[in-house]
Design a protein around this motif. Structure first.
Motif, short mmCIF file in Angstrom:
data_model
loop_
_atom_site.label_atom_id
_atom_site.label_comp_id
_atom_site.label_asym_id
_atom_site.label_seq_id
_atom_site.Cartn_x
_atom_site.Cartn_y
_atom_site.Cartn_z
N ASP A 211 0.86 -1.18 0.00
CA ASP A 211 0.00 0.00 0.00
C ASP A 211 0.89 1.23 0.00
OD1 ASP A 211 0.84 0.58 2.71
OD2 ASP A 211 -0.59 -0.92 3.40
N ASP A 212 0.26 2.42 0.03
CA ASP A 212 1.05 3.65 -0.02
C ASP A 212 1.20 4.30 1.36
OD1 ASP A 212 -1.55 4.48 0.27
OD2 ASP A 212 -1.48 5.99 -1.31
N GLU A 213 0.96 3.51 2.42
CA GLU A 213 1.14 4.03 3.77
C GLU A 213 2.62 4.05 4.14
OE1 GLU A 213 -1.30 5.30 5.52
OE2 GLU A 213 -2.78 4.79 3.99
N ASP A 214 3.06 5.13 4.78
CA ASP A 214 4.47 5.27 5.13
C ASP A 214 4.72 4.68 6.52
OD1 ASP A 214 7.11 5.97 4.96
OD2 ASP A 214 6.81 8.08 5.46
N VAL A 215 4.63 3.34 6.60
CA VAL A 215 4.80 2.63 7.86
C VAL A 215 5.90 1.58 7.69
CG1 VAL A 215 3.71 1.20 9.64
CG2 VAL A 215 2.37 2.94 8.42
N PRO A 216 6.97 1.60 8.49
CA PRO A 216 8.02 0.59 8.37
C PRO A 216 7.47 -0.82 8.53
CG PRO A 216 8.73 2.37 9.81
CD PRO A 216 7.27 2.60 9.54
N MET A 217 8.06 -1.77 7.80
CA MET A 217 7.54 -3.12 7.82
C MET A 217 7.49 -3.71 9.22
SD MET A 217 6.42 -4.10 4.94
CE MET A 217 6.24 -5.85 5.29
N LEU A 218 8.54 -3.52 10.02
CA LEU A 218 8.58 -4.13 11.34
C LEU A 218 7.54 -3.54 12.29
CD1 LEU A 218 12.41 -4.61 11.96
CD2 LEU A 218 10.72 -6.33 11.30
N ASP A 219 6.98 -2.38 11.93
CA ASP A 219 5.96 -1.74 12.77
C ASP A 219 4.54 -2.06 12.31
OD1 ASP A 219 7.89 -0.58 14.36
OD2 ASP A 219 7.96 1.28 13.20
N ARG A 220 4.41 -2.82 11.23
CA ARG A 220 3.08 -3.12 10.72
C ARG A 220 2.39 -4.17 11.60
NH1 ARG A 220 1.63 -1.68 5.31
NH2 ARG A 220 3.07 -0.09 4.56
N PRO A 221 1.07 -4.09 11.73
CA PRO A 221 0.34 -5.00 12.62
C PRO A 221 0.59 -6.47 12.33
CG PRO A 221 -1.09 -3.22 11.89
CD PRO A 221 0.18 -3.08 11.12
N GLU A 222 0.72 -6.83 11.04
CA GLU A 222 0.92 -8.23 10.69
C GLU A 222 2.20 -8.79 11.31
OE1 GLU A 222 0.53 -6.16 6.70
OE2 GLU A 222 0.44 -5.43 8.75
N LEU A 223 3.27 -7.99 11.28
CA LEU A 223 4.53 -8.47 11.84
C LEU A 223 4.54 -8.36 13.36
CD1 LEU A 223 7.28 -7.36 9.30
CD2 LEU A 223 6.42 -9.64 9.79
N ARG A 224 3.90 -7.35 13.92
CA ARG A 224 3.82 -7.27 15.38
C ARG A 224 3.07 -8.49 15.91
NH1 ARG A 224 8.00 -5.20 16.13
NH2 ARG A 224 7.48 -5.64 18.30
N ALA A 225 2.01 -8.90 15.21
CA ALA A 225 1.27 -10.10 15.62
C ALA A 225 2.14 -11.34 15.48
CB ALA A 225 0.00 -10.24 14.79
N LEU A 226 2.94 -11.39 14.43
CA LEU A 226 3.82 -12.52 14.22
C LEU A 226 4.85 -12.63 15.36
CD1 LEU A 226 5.25 -13.50 10.78
CD2 LEU A 226 6.74 -13.53 12.76
N PHE A 227 5.43 -11.50 15.76
CA PHE A 227 6.41 -11.51 16.85
C PHE A 227 5.79 -11.88 18.19
CE2 PHE A 227 9.02 -8.20 14.33
CZ PHE A 227 9.79 -9.21 13.75
N ALA A 228 4.49 -11.73 18.30
CA ALA A 228 3.81 -12.08 19.55
C ALA A 228 3.65 -13.59 19.71
CB ALA A 228 2.45 -11.41 19.61
N GLU A 229 3.86 -14.36 18.64
CA GLU A 229 3.75 -15.82 18.71
C GLU A 229 4.93 -16.38 19.51
OE1 GLU A 229 3.35 -19.51 18.88
OE2 GLU A 229 1.71 -18.46 17.85
N PRO A 230 4.67 -17.08 20.63
CA PRO A 230 5.77 -17.52 21.48
C PRO A 230 6.55 -18.72 20.96
CG PRO A 230 3.67 -18.23 22.40
CD PRO A 230 3.36 -17.36 21.22
#
Length: 212
Positions: free
Chosen positions: A79-98
């Motif tokens: 998309d055209d949103e200026d949001v770094p990949m590591l800060d995107r909700p999809e990756l934050r949710a992925l990092f929350a997986e233990p």
């Protein structure tokens, strides 16, 4: 009293039109860079494809190298949103997986979708880099950003206590397997489905990284 309302309305419409023009320009630039090549694509070509005047392209992006940079950012993020990949909700949710194995399997699915968006443009930039300084600079920036991103994944993996290799090795292997080359060879050249590729990549990472 109605005039201020009208001005706000007009301003909103102008902003939305400008954003729509940017989207069309970025889409046109992506398609032309991939099919025609970065070096052979002109601003006039992009303007024609996007249905805007060349002046509109220059006004929005200044020059072709800046347009390439923004096209890459849009392609990576989807998309055209200026949001770094590591800060995107999809990756934050992925990092929350233990569980690290489950996380790596999910990341393989995420990365495969990213390769579907980015691999062709990455190959186009790589092909132009040998003769075009702007493309070479963009390729170096792409690799720098990706190495930094994979470093973030490796740090998060190490924090689980389940990583079987050094954090640096994890980063380097992730970096080497996420540039689009493997996806292009197995999916585009040899006919694998994205689902098969993602499952294989998840198994590869899990076998390589997870403590037994």
């Amino acid at each position: 009293m109605s005039e201020p309302v009208k001005r706000r309305y007009d301003s909103s419409r102008r902003q939305e039109q400008a954003r729509e023009n940017r989207r069309r320009i970025l889409t046109a630039a992506h398609d032309l860079f991939v099919t025609k090549g970065y070096g052979r694509t002109t601003i006039a070509d992009i303007a024609t494809e996007a249905g805007v005047a060349p002046e509109t392209v220059y006004s929005a992006f200044k020059n072709k190298p800046a347009l390439l940079h923004r096209t890459w950012d849009m392609t990576v993020g989807g998309d055209d949103e200026d949001v770094p990949m590591l800060d995107r909700p999809e990756l934050r949710a992925l990092f929350a997986e233990p569980d690290l194995g489950t996380r790596l399997t999910a990341f393989a699915v995420f990365n495969t979708a990213a390769m579907r968006r980015t691999a062709r443009l990455h190959l186009a930039v790589r092909g132009a880099a040998a003769s075009d300084p702007a493309a070479a600079a963009m390729l170096a920036e792409i690799d720098r950003q990706r190495l930094e991103s994979m470093g973030g994944h490796a740090r998060e993996a190490a924090a689980t206590g389940q990583l079987a290799v050094a954090e640096e090795e994890c980063r380097d292997v992730l970096f080497a397997t996420t540039d689009g080359t493997l996806w292009h060879q197995l999916v585009e050249r040899l006919g694998w489905s994205d689902e098969r590729y993602a499952a294989w990549l998840g198994r590869l990472w899990t076998a390589s990284f997870v403590l037994r």
